[in-house]
Motif scaffolding. Sequence first.
Motif, PDB file in Angstrom:
ATOM      1  N   ASN A   1       0.801  -1.227   0.000  1.00 23.57           N
ATOM      2  CA  ASN A   1       0.000   0.000   0.000  1.00 23.57           C
ATOM      3  C   ASN A   1       0.833   1.276   0.000  1.00 23.57           C
ATOM      4  OD1 ASN A   1      -2.424  -1.448   0.015  1.00 23.57           O
ATOM      5  ND2 ASN A   1      -2.318  -1.704   2.238  1.00 23.57           N
ATOM      6  N   GLY A   2       2.143   1.133  -0.166  1.00 25.56           N
ATOM      7  CA  GLY A   2       2.961   2.320  -0.317  1.00 25.56           C
ATOM      8  C   GLY A   2       3.928   2.653   0.800  1.00 25.56           C
ATOM      9  N   PRO A   3       3.643   2.312   2.091  1.00 27.07           N
ATOM     10  CA  PRO A   3       4.600   2.644   3.139  1.00 27.07           C
ATOM     11  C   PRO A   3       5.959   1.994   2.888  1.00 27.07           C
ATOM     12  CG  PRO A   3       2.502   2.003   4.090  1.00 27.07           C
ATOM     13  CD  PRO A   3       2.429   1.684   2.622  1.00 27.07           C
ATOM     14  N   VAL A   4       7.002   2.675   3.287  1.00 28.24           N
ATOM     15  CA  VAL A   4       8.363   2.183   3.099  1.00 28.24           C
ATOM     16  C   VAL A   4       9.016   1.993   4.463  1.00 28.24           C
ATOM     17  CG1 VAL A   4      10.661   2.787   2.222  1.00 28.24           C
ATOM     18  CG2 VAL A   4       8.633   3.250   0.835  1.00 28.24           C
ATOM     19  N   ILE A   5       9.645   0.845   4.653  1.00 28.20           N
ATOM     20  CA  ILE A   5      10.378   0.561   5.882  1.00 28.20           C
ATOM     21  C   ILE A   5      11.852   0.490   5.511  1.00 28.20           C
ATOM     22  CG2 ILE A   5      10.637  -0.982   7.856  1.00 28.20           C
ATOM     23  CD1 ILE A   5       7.880  -2.102   7.268  1.00 28.20           C
ATOM     24  N   ASP A   6      12.653   1.429   6.005  1.00 31.21           N
ATOM     25  CA  ASP A   6      14.051   1.461   5.592  1.00 31.21           C
ATOM     26  C   ASP A   6      15.032   1.295   6.748  1.00 31.21           C
ATOM     27  OD1 ASP A   6      13.799   3.925   6.780  1.00 31.21           O
ATOM     28  OD2 ASP A   6      14.338   5.093   4.994  1.00 31.21           O
ATOM     29  N   GLU A   7      14.561   0.688   7.835  1.00 27.81           N
ATOM     30  CA  GLU A   7      15.445   0.266   8.918  1.00 27.81           C
ATOM     31  C   GLU A   7      15.275  -1.244   9.089  1.00 27.81           C
ATOM     32  OE1 GLU A   7      17.669   1.903  10.502  1.00 27.81           O
ATOM     33  OE2 GLU A   7      17.196   3.975   9.971  1.00 27.81           O
ATOM     34  N   SER A   8      16.375  -1.962   9.131  1.00 33.01           N
ATOM     35  CA  SER A   8      16.299  -3.426   9.134  1.00 33.01           C
ATOM     36  C   SER A   8      15.556  -3.975  10.342  1.00 33.01           C
ATOM     37  CB  SER A   8      17.700  -4.028   9.068  1.00 33.01           C
ATOM     38  OG  SER A   8      18.476  -3.659  10.203  1.00 33.01           O
ATOM     39  N   ILE A   9      15.756  -3.378  11.509  1.00 30.99           N
ATOM     40  CA  ILE A   9      15.072  -3.895  12.683  1.00 30.99           C
ATOM     41  C   ILE A   9      13.568  -3.664  12.572  1.00 30.99           C
ATOM     42  CG2 ILE A   9      15.357  -1.793  14.064  1.00 30.99           C
ATOM     43  CD1 ILE A   9      15.473  -5.499  15.240  1.00 30.99           C
ATOM     44  N   ASP A  10      13.180  -2.594  11.902  1.00 34.05           N
ATOM     45  CA  ASP A  10      11.752  -2.346  11.695  1.00 34.05           C
ATOM     46  C   ASP A  10      11.168  -3.335  10.690  1.00 34.05           C
ATOM     47  OD1 ASP A  10      11.778  -0.234  13.485  1.00 34.05           O
ATOM     48  OD2 ASP A  10      12.206   1.260  11.938  1.00 34.05           O
ATOM     49  N   VAL A  11      11.963  -3.731   9.699  1.00 35.86           N
ATOM     50  CA  VAL A  11      11.522  -4.788   8.775  1.00 35.86           C
ATOM     51  C   VAL A  11      11.296  -6.076   9.555  1.00 35.86           C
ATOM     52  CG1 VAL A  11      12.157  -6.240   6.810  1.00 35.86           C
ATOM     53  CG2 VAL A  11      12.698  -3.789   6.770  1.00 35.86           C
ATOM     54  N   MET A  12      12.222  -6.408  10.449  1.00 34.18           N
ATOM     55  CA  MET A  12      12.094  -7.622  11.253  1.00 34.18           C
ATOM     56  C   MET A  12      10.833  -7.599  12.111  1.00 34.18           C
ATOM     57  SD  MET A  12      15.995  -8.360  12.572  1.00 34.18           S
ATOM     58  CE  MET A  12      15.668 -10.083  12.961  1.00 34.18           C
ATOM     59  N   LYS A  13      10.612  -6.479  12.780  1.00 30.91           N
ATOM     60  CA  LYS A  13       9.450  -6.389  13.665  1.00 30.91           C
ATOM     61  C   LYS A  13       8.153  -6.399  12.867  1.00 30.91           C
ATOM     62  CE  LYS A  13      11.953  -4.062  17.399  1.00 30.91           C
ATOM     63  NZ  LYS A  13      12.130  -2.818  18.195  1.00 30.91           N
ATOM     64  N   TRP A  14       8.163  -5.776  11.689  1.00 31.33           N
ATOM     65  CA  TRP A  14       6.979  -5.825  10.837  1.00 31.33           C
ATOM     66  C   TRP A  14       6.699  -7.262  10.429  1.00 31.33           C
ATOM     67  CZ3 TRP A  14       6.272  -7.624   5.856  1.00 31.33           C
ATOM     68  CH2 TRP A  14       5.011  -7.353   5.295  1.00 31.33           C
ATOM     69  N   ALA A  15       7.750  -8.006  10.071  1.00 33.57           N
ATOM     70  CA  ALA A  15       7.573  -9.386   9.614  1.00 33.57           C
ATOM     71  C   ALA A  15       6.978 -10.263  10.706  1.00 33.57           C
ATOM     72  CB  ALA A  15       8.909  -9.962   9.141  1.00 33.57           C
ATOM     73  N   VAL A  16       7.545 -10.200  11.919  1.00 35.92           N
ATOM     74  CA  VAL A  16       7.022 -11.074  12.974  1.00 35.92           C
ATOM     75  C   VAL A  16       5.646 -10.626  13.432  1.00 35.92           C
ATOM     76  CG1 VAL A  16       9.297 -11.836  13.749  1.00 35.92           C
ATOM     77  CG2 VAL A  16       8.248  -9.820  14.814  1.00 35.92           C
ATOM     78  N   ASN A  17       5.296  -9.387  13.161  1.00 31.54           N
ATOM     79  CA  ASN A  17       3.940  -8.941  13.457  1.00 31.54           C
ATOM     80  C   ASN A  17       2.931  -9.571  12.500  1.00 31.54           C
ATOM     81  OD1 ASN A  17       2.143  -7.199  15.038  1.00 31.54           O
ATOM     82  ND2 ASN A  17       1.877  -6.040  13.134  1.00 31.54           N
ATOM     83  N   GLN A  18       3.394  -9.971  11.308  1.00 29.78           N
ATOM     84  CA  GLN A  18       2.522 -10.664  10.365  1.00 29.78           C
ATOM     85  C   GLN A  18       2.311 -12.111  10.798  1.00 29.78           C
ATOM     86  OE1 GLN A  18       1.402  -8.375   8.041  1.00 29.78           O
ATOM     87  NE2 GLN A  18       2.844  -7.157   9.292  1.00 29.78           N
ATOM     88  N   LYS A  19       3.392 -12.755  11.201  1.00 27.25           N
ATOM     89  CA  LYS A  19       3.314 -14.146  11.645  1.00 27.25           C
ATOM     90  C   LYS A  19       4.551 -14.451  12.486  1.00 27.25           C
ATOM     91  CE  LYS A  19       1.676 -17.108   8.754  1.00 27.25           C
ATOM     92  NZ  LYS A  19       1.522 -18.052   7.607  1.00 27.25           N
ATOM     93  N   ASP A  20       4.323 -15.002  13.667  1.00 22.32           N
ATOM     94  CA  ASP A  20       5.415 -15.321  14.580  1.00 22.32           C
ATOM     95  C   ASP A  20       5.184 -16.706  15.169  1.00 22.32           C
ATOM     96  OD1 ASP A  20       7.542 -15.269  16.319  1.00 22.32           O
ATOM     97  OD2 ASP A  20       6.840 -13.596  17.536  1.00 22.32           O
TER      98      ASP A  20
END
Length: 212
Positions: free
Chosen positions: A59-78
């Motif tokens: 939907n357009g948002p950009v995540i450009d910090e690696s730790i934020d990518v990690m936290k976003w990913a585990v928020n989808q499925k952990d």
Amino acid sequence: METPILYSFRRCPYAMRARMALRYSKVSYEHREISLRNRPKSLYDISSKGTVPVLCLINGPVIDESIDVMKWAVNQKDPDSWYKDQISEQNNLINQNDSDFKFWLDRYKYHVRYPEDSFEKYQSKVRERLLEHNLKLEKTKFLLGDKIKLVDIAVMPFIRQAAHVNLDWFNNEFSLLAIWLEKLKASSLFLSIMHKYEVWDEGNKGIKVGEK
């Protein structure tokens, strides 16, 4: 855009940990492998820093910090509860890794670029943090208990870098941490994200990675 787009570089430790988290969480994405010497314009268009990893969501948002990518990913499925408890402790260790340890790691690994201090001093500063990790592993299998957590994956690529500056020194000084590192390096998760991709060409589609 049908799937998120990840700009990555195979050997970058920040990109490694982001890819591991995305793989663990079974997030499908379009992989765009870049050359650090010839970074694509589209990378700068979405993130002025021009560094990797950068994850551009559907939907357009950009995540450009690696730790934020990690936290976003585990928020989808952990599925294995990497980030369900000891969150403050995990965040503290990750912050220490990304600030103080990374500062000294750069000087240890690339000591010829930093002649203001000796190699021995840089190694000594790196040793302080590695020893702390090694002591933790006297009581537990992983850094914060007997089950793997997000923090293990977040710091692993940086400890891997430190180890490979002088592997004999690392193995002799930090035997428990060396076992921990080898376990993670040999894991199917790590091996799966170290696939070699051709450098992405501007305007083309990247490689589809992962599964839903």
